[in-house]
Design an enzyme around this catalytic site. Structure first.
Site, PDB file in Angstrom:
ATOM      1  N   GLY A  13      56.997 -10.994  18.140  1.00 11.85           N
ATOM      2  CA  GLY A  13      57.196 -12.031  17.117  1.00 11.85           C
ATOM      3  C   GLY A  13      58.277 -13.032  17.471  1.00 11.85           C
ATOM      4  O   GLY A  13      58.419 -13.467  18.613  1.00 11.85           O
ATOM      5  N   ASN A  82      68.113 -10.214  15.025  1.00  5.75           N
ATOM      6  CA  ASN A  82      66.792 -10.704  14.602  1.00  5.75           C
ATOM      7  C   ASN A  82      65.955  -9.633  13.912  1.00  5.75           C
ATOM      8  O   ASN A  82      65.126  -9.964  13.065  1.00  5.75           O
ATOM      9  CB  ASN A  82      66.057 -11.234  15.845  1.00  5.75           C
ATOM     10  CG  ASN A  82      64.569 -11.363  15.603  1.00  5.75           C
ATOM     11  OD1 ASN A  82      64.110 -12.302  14.946  1.00  5.75           O
ATOM     12  ND2 ASN A  82      63.795 -10.403  16.099  1.00  5.75           N
ATOM     13  N   ALA A  83      66.172  -8.366  14.250  1.00  9.57           N
ATOM     14  CA  ALA A  83      65.271  -7.302  13.761  1.00  9.57           C
ATOM     15  C   ALA A  83      65.204  -7.308  12.241  1.00  9.57           C
ATOM     16  O   ALA A  83      66.227  -7.374  11.567  1.00  9.57           O
ATOM     17  CB  ALA A  83      65.751  -5.950  14.266  1.00  9.57           C
ATOM     18  N   THR A  86      59.625  -6.265   6.260  1.00  9.16           N
ATOM     19  CA  THR A  86      59.334  -6.556   4.851  1.00  9.16           C
ATOM     20  C   THR A  86      58.754  -5.297   4.206  1.00  9.16           C
ATOM     21  O   THR A  86      58.157  -4.454   4.889  1.00  9.16           O
ATOM     22  CB  THR A  86      58.287  -7.684   4.693  1.00  9.16           C
ATOM     23  OG1 THR A  86      57.124  -7.329   5.455  1.00  9.16           O
ATOM     24  CG2 THR A  86      58.814  -9.015   5.141  1.00  9.16           C
ATOM     25  N   GLY A 143      57.818 -11.226  -5.036  1.00  8.14           N
ATOM     26  CA  GLY A 143      57.467 -10.039  -4.246  1.00  8.14           C
ATOM     27  C   GLY A 143      58.508  -9.672  -3.212  1.00  8.14           C
ATOM     28  O   GLY A 143      58.312  -8.745  -2.427  1.00  8.14           O
ATOM     29  N   TYR A 147      63.971  -8.267   0.240  1.00 11.81           N
ATOM     30  CA  TYR A 147      64.073  -9.098   1.452  1.00 11.81           C
ATOM     31  C   TYR A 147      64.966 -10.327   1.205  1.00 11.81           C
ATOM     32  O   TYR A 147      65.838 -10.657   2.019  1.00 11.81           O
ATOM     33  CB  TYR A 147      62.656  -9.518   1.842  1.00 11.81           C
ATOM     34  CG  TYR A 147      62.497 -10.262   3.142  1.00 11.81           C
ATOM     35  CD1 TYR A 147      62.353  -9.572   4.344  1.00 11.81           C
ATOM     36  CD2 TYR A 147      62.449 -11.650   3.173  1.00 11.81           C
ATOM     37  CE1 TYR A 147      62.164 -10.259   5.538  1.00 11.81           C
ATOM     38  CE2 TYR A 147      62.267 -12.344   4.355  1.00 11.81           C
ATOM     39  CZ  TYR A 147      62.118 -11.646   5.537  1.00 11.81           C
ATOM     40  OH  TYR A 147      61.938 -12.331   6.718  1.00 11.81           O
TER      41      TYR A 147
HETATM   42  N1  CAA Z   1      55.462 -17.988  -8.517  1.00  5.25           N
HETATM   43  C1  CAA Z   1      55.400 -17.474  -9.775  1.00  5.25           C
HETATM   44  N2  CAA Z   1      54.621 -16.450 -10.111  1.00  5.25           N
HETATM   45  C2  CAA Z   1      53.843 -15.927  -9.170  1.00  5.25           C
HETATM   46  C3  CAA Z   1      53.840 -16.421  -7.847  1.00  5.25           C
HETATM   47  C4  CAA Z   1      54.695 -17.497  -7.544  1.00  5.25           C
HETATM   48  N3  CAA Z   1      54.767 -18.015  -6.303  1.00  5.25           N
HETATM   49  N4  CAA Z   1      52.970 -15.710  -7.111  1.00  5.25           N
HETATM   50  C5  CAA Z   1      52.448 -14.791  -7.951  1.00  5.25           C
HETATM   51  N5  CAA Z   1      52.971 -14.936  -9.190  1.00  5.25           N
HETATM   52  C6  CAA Z   1      52.664 -14.165 -10.367  1.00  5.25           C
HETATM   53  C7  CAA Z   1      51.167 -13.957 -10.500  1.00  5.25           C
HETATM   54  O1  CAA Z   1      50.579 -15.062 -11.155  1.00  5.25           O
HETATM   55  C8  CAA Z   1      51.115 -12.706 -11.358  1.00  5.25           C
HETATM   56  O2  CAA Z   1      51.390 -13.007 -12.695  1.00  5.25           O
HETATM   57  P1  CAA Z   1      50.515 -12.387 -13.870  1.00  5.25           P
HETATM   58  O3  CAA Z   1      50.647 -10.893 -13.720  1.00  5.25           O
HETATM   59  O4  CAA Z   1      51.153 -12.919 -15.103  1.00  5.25           O
HETATM   60  O5  CAA Z   1      49.144 -12.883 -13.614  1.00  5.25           O
HETATM   61  C9  CAA Z   1      52.297 -11.903 -10.868  1.00  5.25           C
HETATM   62  O6  CAA Z   1      53.188 -12.847 -10.238  1.00  5.25           O
HETATM   63  C10 CAA Z   1      51.908 -10.829  -9.904  1.00  5.25           C
HETATM   64  O7  CAA Z   1      51.377 -11.447  -8.733  1.00  5.25           O
HETATM   65  P2  CAA Z   1      50.360 -10.674  -7.830  1.00  5.25           P
HETATM   66  O8  CAA Z   1      49.050 -10.479  -8.512  1.00  5.25           O
HETATM   67  O9  CAA Z   1      50.323 -11.367  -6.507  1.00  5.25           O
HETATM   68  O10 CAA Z   1      51.059  -9.216  -7.708  1.00  5.25           O
HETATM   69  P3  CAA Z   1      50.685  -8.088  -6.730  1.00  5.25           P
HETATM   70  O11 CAA Z   1      51.438  -6.882  -7.148  1.00  5.25           O
HETATM   71  O12 CAA Z   1      49.223  -8.006  -6.502  1.00  5.25           O
HETATM   72  O13 CAA Z   1      51.246  -8.654  -5.311  1.00  5.25           O
HETATM   73  C11 CAA Z   1      52.804  -9.304  -3.688  1.00  5.25           C
HETATM   74  C12 CAA Z   1      52.605  -8.723  -5.086  1.00  5.25           C
HETATM   75  C13 CAA Z   1      51.919  -8.593  -2.670  1.00  5.25           C
HETATM   76  C14 CAA Z   1      54.230  -9.138  -3.280  1.00  5.25           C
HETATM   77  C15 CAA Z   1      52.431 -10.805  -3.723  1.00  5.25           C
HETATM   78  O14 CAA Z   1      53.124 -11.412  -4.799  1.00  5.25           O
HETATM   79  C16 CAA Z   1      52.780 -11.536  -2.444  1.00  5.25           C
HETATM   80  O15 CAA Z   1      52.100 -11.396  -1.443  1.00  5.25           O
HETATM   81  N6  CAA Z   1      53.845 -12.362  -2.468  1.00  5.25           N
HETATM   82  C17 CAA Z   1      54.252 -13.157  -1.336  1.00  5.25           C
HETATM   83  C18 CAA Z   1      55.146 -12.359  -0.459  1.00  5.25           C
HETATM   84  C19 CAA Z   1      55.586 -13.182   0.732  1.00  5.25           C
HETATM   85  O16 CAA Z   1      55.570 -14.409   0.765  1.00  5.25           O
HETATM   86  N7  CAA Z   1      56.004 -12.481   1.755  1.00  5.25           N
HETATM   87  C20 CAA Z   1      56.447 -13.118   2.929  1.00  5.25           C
HETATM   88  C21 CAA Z   1      56.277 -12.142   4.085  1.00  5.25           C
HETATM   89  S1  CAA Z   1      56.608 -12.936   5.626  1.00  5.25           S
HETATM   90  C22 CAA Z   1      58.256 -13.095   5.625  1.00  5.25           C
HETATM   91  O17 CAA Z   1      58.963 -12.580   4.810  1.00  5.25           O
HETATM   92  C23 CAA Z   1      58.818 -13.902   6.750  1.00  5.25           C
HETATM   93  C24 CAA Z   1      59.714 -14.933   6.242  1.00  5.25           C
HETATM   94  O18 CAA Z   1      60.929 -14.774   6.342  1.00  5.25           O
HETATM   95  C25 CAA Z   1      59.142 -16.157   5.677  1.00  5.25           C
END
Ligand code: CAA
Length: 240
Positions: A13, A82-83, A86, A143, A147
């Site tokens: 990565g 860097n390590a 999530t 979510g 992190y």
């Molecule tokens: N803003 C506000 N509300 C949000 C939202 C947002 N961006 N995204 C989702 N929601 C709300 C949804 O509408 C939902 O609300 P309701 O229950 O009222 O409908 C609620 O939050 C739950 O959302 P999910 O259905 O998505 O919940 P879940 O439990 O199925 O999934 C999750 C949770 C998997 C963490 C998902 O929210 C997700 O994938 N989030 C993004 C995580 C992310 O961006 N990770 C980055 C990984 S890469 C990284 O971290 C590298 C880096 O440094 C960038």
């Protein structure tokens, strides 16, 4: 002068791109990895980068590992923390294990690894420490309470350590990457990721090389006036 660089999580990565960019710059690079032995072996064979297996969340393992790096390559001049991992979940569904695993790996490692090299850097009066934070430590993300907390913690650590060591010609900076084309990002649910990419003004994910170039810039000898700063590399997705 040939510098010795240590990159944690440096075999895959963003870390791999950072290792390669530092090697390209003329450094001798040591890269740590934790689980993916196959990827690490490939990197070692194909690039000549020295690879070391240890868990950055484990303080004793960091002590032993850093001693091995010093023995094989020499004292570390450039450290790239860097390590990181999530364990995404809505906070109301997150368990203790998910919270602490991310805190120990992403924030605890700042102490565990940096502590092993800082005294040597102070004695030799040279050091470059670059800590990889995240856009989500800057702006928060659904979510990612664990992190985001760890990645924001890195910014405070960076500033305090920068102040302590500025007079010893050791710079300490943070890079906050946005969403890049890596395995970590590829596990984000496709519909969620699509919405995220739509919010990146440059219209694409970052590449690991985009981050590697930023790190090399900060690692250079002539970057000595830059310390305690955070550099956003996120395609304009978040403007602090
Ligand atoms: N803003 C506000 N509300 C949000 C939202 C947002 N961006 N995204 C989702 N929601 C709300 C949804 O509408 C939902 O609300 P309701 O229950 O009222 O409908 C609620 O939050 C739950 O959302 P999910 O259905 O998505 O919940 P879940 O439990 O199925 O999934 C999750 C949770 C998997 C963490 C998902 O929210 C997700 O994938 N989030 C993004 C995580 C992310 O961006 N990770 C980055 C990984 S890469 C990284 O971290 C590298 C880096 O440094 C960038």
């Amino acid at each position: 002068m040939e510098r010795i660089a240590l990159v944690t999580g440096g075999t895959r990565g963003l870390g791999l791109a950072i290792s390669l960019a530092l090697r390209e710059e003329g450094c001798r690079v040591a890269a740590t990895y934790h689980r993916d032995e196959v990827a690490a072996r490939q990197v070692a064979e194909q690039t000549g980068i020295a690879v070391f297996r240890w868990d950055v969340a484990d303080a004793a393992a960091c002590r032993e590992g850093a001693a091995q790096v010093a023995e094989r390559l020499g004292p570390v001049d450039i450290l790239v923390n860097n390590a990181g991992i999530t364990a995404d979940a809505m906070f109301h569904k997150m368990d203790e294990e998910q919270w602490w695993r991310v805190m120990r790996t992403n924030l605890g490692s700042m102490f565990n690894v940096t502590r092993q090299v800082i005294e040597g850097m102070r004695e030799r009066r040279f050091g470059r420490i670059i800590n990889i934070s995240s856009i989500n430590g800057r702006k928060g993300q659904v979510g990612q309470t664990n992190y985001a907390a760890a990645k924001a913690g890195i910014l405070g650590f960076t500033k305090a350590l920068a102040l302590e060591n500025a007079a010893r010609n050791i710079t300490v900076n943070a890079v906050a990457p946005g969403y890049c084309d890596t395995a970590m990002v590829s596990v984000v649910r496709p519909d969620v990721l699509q919405a995220i990419v739509a919010g990146i003004p440059v219209g694409r994910l970052g590449t690991p090389a985009d981050i590697g170039r930023m790190v090399v810039f900060l690692a250079r000898e002539d970057a000595g006036f830059i310390t305690g700063a955070t550099f956003d590399v996120n395609g304009g997705q978040y403007l602090a």
